[in-house]
Enzyme design. Structure first.
Site, PDB file in Angstrom:
ATOM      1  N   LYS A   1      13.888   9.898  16.520  1.00  0.00           N
ATOM      2  CA  LYS A   1      13.503  11.197  15.954  1.00  0.00           C
ATOM      3  C   LYS A   1      14.332  12.331  16.540  1.00  0.00           C
ATOM      4  O   LYS A   1      14.756  13.236  15.826  1.00  0.00           O
ATOM      5  CB  LYS A   1      12.012  11.496  16.186  1.00  0.00           C
TER       6      LYS A   1
ATOM      7  N   ARG B   1       0.265  13.952  15.173  1.00  0.00           N
ATOM      8  CA  ARG B   1       0.074  12.587  15.668  1.00  0.00           C
ATOM      9  C   ARG B   1      -1.353  12.106  15.434  1.00  0.00           C
ATOM     10  O   ARG B   1      -1.677  10.971  15.796  1.00  0.00           O
ATOM     11  CB  ARG B   1       0.363  12.549  17.172  1.00  0.00           C
TER      12      ARG B   1
ATOM     13  N   ARG C   1      17.573   3.536  26.793  1.00  0.00           N
ATOM     14  CA  ARG C   1      17.530   4.967  27.087  1.00  0.00           C
ATOM     15  C   ARG C   1      17.162   5.211  28.550  1.00  0.00           C
ATOM     16  O   ARG C   1      17.639   6.138  29.175  1.00  0.00           O
ATOM     17  CB  ARG C   1      16.489   5.631  26.178  1.00  0.00           C
TER      18      ARG C   1
ATOM     19  N   ARG D   1      13.053  10.061  32.218  1.00  0.00           N
ATOM     20  CA  ARG D   1      11.851  10.743  31.752  1.00  0.00           C
ATOM     21  C   ARG D   1      10.653  10.066  32.387  1.00  0.00           C
ATOM     22  O   ARG D   1      10.465   8.882  32.245  1.00  0.00           O
ATOM     23  CB  ARG D   1      11.766  10.679  30.229  1.00  0.00           C
TER      24      ARG D   1
ATOM     25  N   ARG E   1       2.076   4.650  25.411  1.00  0.00           N
ATOM     26  CA  ARG E   1       2.570   5.476  24.293  1.00  0.00           C
ATOM     27  C   ARG E   1       2.636   4.660  23.003  1.00  0.00           C
ATOM     28  O   ARG E   1       2.298   5.143  21.926  1.00  0.00           O
ATOM     29  CB  ARG E   1       3.955   6.049  24.629  1.00  0.00           C
TER      30      ARG E   1
HETATM   31  P1  AMP Z   1       7.261  12.850  22.663  1.00  0.00           P
HETATM   32  O1  AMP Z   1       8.487  13.299  23.369  1.00  0.00           O
HETATM   33  O2  AMP Z   1       7.135  13.435  21.283  1.00  0.00           O
HETATM   34  O3  AMP Z   1       7.091  11.359  22.647  1.00  0.00           O
HETATM   35  O4  AMP Z   1       5.998  13.439  23.469  1.00  0.00           O
HETATM   36  C1  AMP Z   1       5.830  13.197  24.852  1.00  0.00           C
HETATM   37  C2  AMP Z   1       4.352  13.290  25.210  1.00  0.00           C
HETATM   38  O5  AMP Z   1       3.848  14.601  24.892  1.00  0.00           O
HETATM   39  C3  AMP Z   1       3.428  12.335  24.454  1.00  0.00           C
HETATM   40  O6  AMP Z   1       3.400  11.046  25.051  1.00  0.00           O
HETATM   41  C4  AMP Z   1       2.097  13.062  24.569  1.00  0.00           C
HETATM   42  O7  AMP Z   1       1.531  12.948  25.853  1.00  0.00           O
HETATM   43  C5  AMP Z   1       2.519  14.517  24.397  1.00  0.00           C
HETATM   44  N1  AMP Z   1       2.538  14.914  22.976  1.00  0.00           N
HETATM   45  C6  AMP Z   1       3.631  15.311  22.251  1.00  0.00           C
HETATM   46  N2  AMP Z   1       3.300  15.624  20.995  1.00  0.00           N
HETATM   47  C7  AMP Z   1       1.963  15.407  20.900  1.00  0.00           C
HETATM   48  C8  AMP Z   1       1.021  15.535  19.852  1.00  0.00           C
HETATM   49  N3  AMP Z   1       1.398  15.935  18.620  1.00  0.00           N
HETATM   50  N4  AMP Z   1      -0.285  15.241  20.114  1.00  0.00           N
HETATM   51  C9  AMP Z   1      -0.669  14.854  21.326  1.00  0.00           C
HETATM   52  N5  AMP Z   1       0.156  14.692  22.376  1.00  0.00           N
HETATM   53  C10 AMP Z   1       1.471  14.967  22.168  1.00  0.00           C
END
Ligand code: AMP
Length: 190
Positions: free
Chosen positions: A14, A89, A128, A134, A145
């Site tokens: 993404k 999400r 990655r 990260r 996740r």
């Molecule tokens: P990402 O980089 O989009 O995978 O987001 C990293 C982390 O941020 C996720 O594992 C969640 O803990 C939090 N997070 C990001 N976007 C959301 C969302 N839309 N709803 C809930 N938690 C989120």
């Protein structure tokens, strides 16, 4: 104004595709993951609230996430279009997004779901991990996740499918080919 949701599991590409789409179409990029990471890095009150949750790989509660998203939308009243990455999400998040956009006389035009198998995305994340550090990418967190994605986030797809807004794009292959297919969706249905 065209608004897009780019959807897919962790490691689906993404971020890479978002960068290319922003360049081509001039979207305002709203990545809730990036926003949360900014808050935790800068130790803001919001960052302090979500740090533990993020580090565990769990989803941040809807009320917190939706409030942050709304603030971000309000900061960009003149946007040509938004690209939502990592949001929504959950179904309540999707409903909130529809409501906010409707209040501004607009809507989500295309939901593009990157289709990547679990095996493929686990190997991408492993790769990655060798170049990025990260905190949430450690094995246990990654499992969480992925569980969150297949347990909760995936339910957003039928929500958009029922509205006739869902487009699935194969997320396995060369970055450029995937990008071309995404642009095909945006350009043909616009
Ligand atoms: P990402 O980089 O989009 O995978 O987001 C990293 C982390 O941020 C996720 O594992 C969640 O803990 C939090 N997070 C990001 N976007 C959301 C969302 N839309 N709803 C809930 N938690 C989120």
């Amino acid at each position: 104004m065209i608004n897009i949701v780019l959807f897919g599991p962790p490691g689906a590409g993404k971020g890479t595709q978002s960068d290319k789409l922003i360049q081509k179409y001039g979207f305002i990029h709203i990545s809730t993951g990036d926003l949360f990471r900014w808050h935790t890095k800068n130790d803001t009150p919001l960052g302090k609230r979500v740090k533990e949750i993020m580090n565990s790989g769990a989803l941040v509660p809807d009320d917190i996430t939706i409030a942050m998203l709304k603030e971000e939308l309000d900061k960009n009243p003149k946007a040509k279009g938004f690209l939502f990455d990592g949001f929504p999400r959950t179904v309540p998040q999707a409903e909130a997004l529809d409501k906010f956009l409707k209040e501004n006389g607009t809507a989500i035009h295309h939901v593009i779901a990157l289709d990547v198998t679990e095996g493929e995305l686990r190997s991408r994340i492993a790769k990655r991990r060798t170049t990025e550090s990260r905190a949430d990418d450690e094995e246990e967190k990654l499992n969480k996740r992925i569980t969150e994605y297949f347990g909760k986030t995936i339910h957003v797809l039928p929500f958009y499918k029922n509205q006739g807004r869902l487009n699935t794009v194969n997320g396995i292959g060369a970055v450029e080919d995937i990008f071309k297919n995404i642009c095909g969706v945006i350009d043909t249905v616009s």
